[in-house]
Design a protein around this motif. Structure first.
Motif, PDB file in Angstrom:
ATOM      1  N   TYR A   1     -21.908  -9.673  92.061  1.00 29.45           N
ATOM      2  CA  TYR A   1     -20.995 -10.819  92.145  1.00 29.45           C
ATOM      3  C   TYR A   1     -20.021 -10.876  90.964  1.00 29.45           C
ATOM      4  O   TYR A   1     -18.814 -10.941  91.145  1.00 29.45           O
ATOM      5  CB  TYR A   1     -21.859 -12.080  92.201  1.00 29.45           C
ATOM      6  CG  TYR A   1     -21.095 -13.376  92.359  1.00 29.45           C
ATOM      7  CD1 TYR A   1     -20.543 -13.729  93.574  1.00 29.45           C
ATOM      8  CD2 TYR A   1     -20.957 -14.258  91.288  1.00 29.45           C
ATOM      9  CE1 TYR A   1     -19.869 -14.926  93.739  1.00 29.45           C
ATOM     10  CE2 TYR A   1     -20.285 -15.462  91.440  1.00 29.45           C
ATOM     11  CZ  TYR A   1     -19.745 -15.790  92.662  1.00 29.45           C
ATOM     12  OH  TYR A   1     -19.073 -16.968  92.821  1.00 29.45           O
TER      13      TYR A   1
ATOM     14  N   LEU B   1     -14.058 -21.162  93.124  1.00 30.02           N
ATOM     15  CA  LEU B   1     -15.501 -20.921  93.158  1.00 30.02           C
ATOM     16  C   LEU B   1     -16.086 -21.726  94.318  1.00 30.02           C
ATOM     17  O   LEU B   1     -16.189 -22.945  94.248  1.00 30.02           O
ATOM     18  CB  LEU B   1     -16.110 -21.361  91.823  1.00 30.02           C
ATOM     19  CG  LEU B   1     -17.499 -20.822  91.498  1.00 30.02           C
ATOM     20  CD1 LEU B   1     -17.470 -19.301  91.396  1.00 30.02           C
ATOM     21  CD2 LEU B   1     -18.011 -21.425  90.206  1.00 30.02           C
TER      22      LEU B   1
ATOM     23  N   ILE C   1     -15.853 -10.118  90.694  1.00 33.26           N
ATOM     24  CA  ILE C   1     -14.872 -11.082  90.175  1.00 33.26           C
ATOM     25  C   ILE C   1     -14.102 -10.473  89.006  1.00 33.26           C
ATOM     26  O   ILE C   1     -12.879 -10.627  88.911  1.00 33.26           O
ATOM     27  CB  ILE C   1     -15.579 -12.395  89.776  1.00 33.26           C
ATOM     28  CG1 ILE C   1     -16.066 -13.118  91.044  1.00 33.26           C
ATOM     29  CG2 ILE C   1     -14.650 -13.305  88.963  1.00 33.26           C
ATOM     30  CD1 ILE C   1     -16.966 -14.302  90.807  1.00 33.26           C
TER      31      ILE C   1
ATOM     32  N   THR D   1     -14.386 -17.210  96.311  1.00 33.21           N
ATOM     33  CA  THR D   1     -15.623 -16.446  96.162  1.00 33.21           C
ATOM     34  C   THR D   1     -16.615 -16.705  97.294  1.00 33.21           C
ATOM     35  O   THR D   1     -16.616 -17.761  97.909  1.00 33.21           O
ATOM     36  CB  THR D   1     -16.322 -16.757  94.813  1.00 33.21           C
ATOM     37  OG1 THR D   1     -16.892 -18.068  94.870  1.00 33.21           O
ATOM     38  CG2 THR D   1     -15.366 -16.669  93.646  1.00 33.21           C
TER      39      THR D   1
ATOM     40  N   ILE E   1      -9.039 -18.392  90.855  1.00 33.19           N
ATOM     41  CA  ILE E   1     -10.321 -18.206  91.536  1.00 33.19           C
ATOM     42  C   ILE E   1     -10.822 -19.565  91.987  1.00 33.19           C
ATOM     43  O   ILE E   1     -10.915 -20.497  91.178  1.00 33.19           O
ATOM     44  CB  ILE E   1     -11.357 -17.560  90.589  1.00 33.19           C
ATOM     45  CG1 ILE E   1     -10.913 -16.141  90.236  1.00 33.19           C
ATOM     46  CG2 ILE E   1     -12.747 -17.548  91.229  1.00 33.19           C
ATOM     47  CD1 ILE E   1     -11.669 -15.517  89.095  1.00 33.19           C
TER      48      ILE E   1
ATOM     49  N   ARG F   1     -20.607 -15.122  97.385  1.00 30.71           N
ATOM     50  CA  ARG F   1     -21.557 -14.142  96.835  1.00 30.71           C
ATOM     51  C   ARG F   1     -22.324 -13.375  97.919  1.00 30.71           C
ATOM     52  O   ARG F   1     -22.914 -12.330  97.651  1.00 30.71           O
ATOM     53  CB  ARG F   1     -22.543 -14.831  95.887  1.00 30.71           C
ATOM     54  CG  ARG F   1     -23.533 -15.743  96.559  1.00 30.71           C
ATOM     55  CD  ARG F   1     -24.260 -16.649  95.567  1.00 30.71           C
ATOM     56  NE  ARG F   1     -25.358 -17.374  96.212  1.00 30.71           N
ATOM     57  CZ  ARG F   1     -25.186 -18.368  97.068  1.00 30.71           C
ATOM     58  NH1 ARG F   1     -23.958 -18.750  97.400  1.00 30.71           N
ATOM     59  NH2 ARG F   1     -26.229 -18.974  97.589  1.00 30.71           N
TER      60      ARG F   1
ATOM     61  N   GLU G   1     -19.256 -21.668  96.287  1.00 30.79           N
ATOM     62  CA  GLU G   1     -20.651 -21.311  96.568  1.00 30.79           C
ATOM     63  C   GLU G   1     -21.361 -22.597  96.950  1.00 30.79           C
ATOM     64  O   GLU G   1     -21.882 -23.320  96.111  1.00 30.79           O
ATOM     65  CB  GLU G   1     -21.282 -20.635  95.341  1.00 30.79           C
ATOM     66  CG  GLU G   1     -20.518 -19.420  94.813  1.00 30.79           C
ATOM     67  CD  GLU G   1     -20.387 -18.279  95.823  1.00 30.79           C
ATOM     68  OE1 GLU G   1     -21.216 -18.190  96.750  1.00 30.79           O
ATOM     69  OE2 GLU G   1     -19.449 -17.488  95.695  1.00 30.79           O
TER      70      GLU G   1
ATOM     71  N   MET H   1     -13.650  -9.980  98.333  1.00 31.26           N
ATOM     72  CA  MET H   1     -15.079  -9.990  97.972  1.00 31.26           C
ATOM     73  C   MET H   1     -15.860  -8.874  98.660  1.00 31.26           C
ATOM     74  O   MET H   1     -16.807  -8.335  98.104  1.00 31.26           O
ATOM     75  CB  MET H   1     -15.715 -11.340  98.337  1.00 31.26           C
ATOM     76  CG  MET H   1     -15.255 -12.533  97.516  1.00 31.26           C
ATOM     77  SD  MET H   1     -15.544 -12.425  95.723  1.00 31.26           S
ATOM     78  CE  MET H   1     -17.308 -12.658  95.577  1.00 31.26           C
TER      79      MET H   1
ATOM     80  N   VAL I   1     -18.156 -17.191  85.175  1.00 32.73           N
ATOM     81  CA  VAL I   1     -16.810 -16.810  85.628  1.00 32.73           C
ATOM     82  C   VAL I   1     -15.783 -17.168  84.559  1.00 32.73           C
ATOM     83  O   VAL I   1     -14.864 -16.394  84.265  1.00 32.73           O
ATOM     84  CB  VAL I   1     -16.463 -17.482  86.977  1.00 32.73           C
ATOM     85  CG1 VAL I   1     -15.006 -17.243  87.357  1.00 32.73           C
ATOM     86  CG2 VAL I   1     -17.387 -16.965  88.080  1.00 32.73           C
TER      87      VAL I   1
END
Length: 198
Positions: free
Chosen positions: A16, A33, A20, A6, A31, A8, A35, A181, A50
């Motif tokens: 976002y 994550l 997903i 991911t 996934i 964003r 961030e 994305m 999520v």
């Protein structure tokens, strides 16, 4: 196995969470994550969101770097840089998957020797995420697959058009960030990836 990483900041279609959701509906298997620049509380809130979207589906949720959040949301795994994995031992006592990001055969061998669940090897092709950095090409993936027995996930500039070349090297999967994305039609792109990978 198709893994979504991911980001964003590059979402094009919807928001976002809807991006997903569409990726999951399209068929992603995991996934990560990732961030990096948000406070812990916000990251936990996003991770929980999520997890809610995943629901009962068999999609793995892997948290990048933050072991506390991974434990708090009962994530399936944690993704660590090679240096963090080697030096900080953050993953000790974590019961899920421990993925290690590697950029050379030596790092892949080191990760395997120290108990990594899988390696995320990059970057294969040119990618905007690593602008100016020479891609390692398929050769790196081939070398790692020949010498390492844990699963190998390839990353970097992988598209539906070139994914078959990567899969033909025997990798267990590929990871994609901007290709999904930042897609205009997330569901369609993920479906296309899955079709070309099968």
């Amino acid at each position: 196995m198709l893994t979504l990483i991911t980001n964003r900041k590059i979402v094009k279609e919807g928001n976002y969470f809807s991006t997903i959701k569409k990726a999951i509906e399209g068929g992603v298997d995991a996934i990560i994550l990732r961030e990096k620049d948000i406070p812990k509380e916000e990251l936990q809130s996003i991770a929980e969101g999520v997890k809610e979207i995943i629901g009962e589906r068999k999609v793995l949720l892997i948290i990048n770097s933050n072991i506390e959040i991974a434990k708090a949301v009962e994530a399936d795994g944690i993704q660590l840089s090679f240096d963090t994995f080697i030096n900080e031992k953050l993953h000790v006592g974590f019961e899920g998957l421990v993925g290690v990001s590697v950029h050379s055969l030596q790092e892949a061998l080191g990760a395997e020797m120290r108990g990594a669940s899988y390696v995320l090897a990059s970057h294969v092709f040119e990618t905007a995420c690593k602008a100016g950095l020479e891609p390692k090409g398929l050769r790196l993936i081939k070398e790692i697959k020949e010498k390492v027995s844990i699963p190998v996930i390839a990353l970097g500039g992988i598209t539906p058009e070139n994914v078959k070349d990567v899969m033909d090297l025997g990798v267990e999967g590929v990871a994609v960030m901007s290709g999904i994305m930042a897609a205009e039609d997330v569901f369609e792109v993920v479906e296309m990836f899955k079709k070309m990978m099968s």
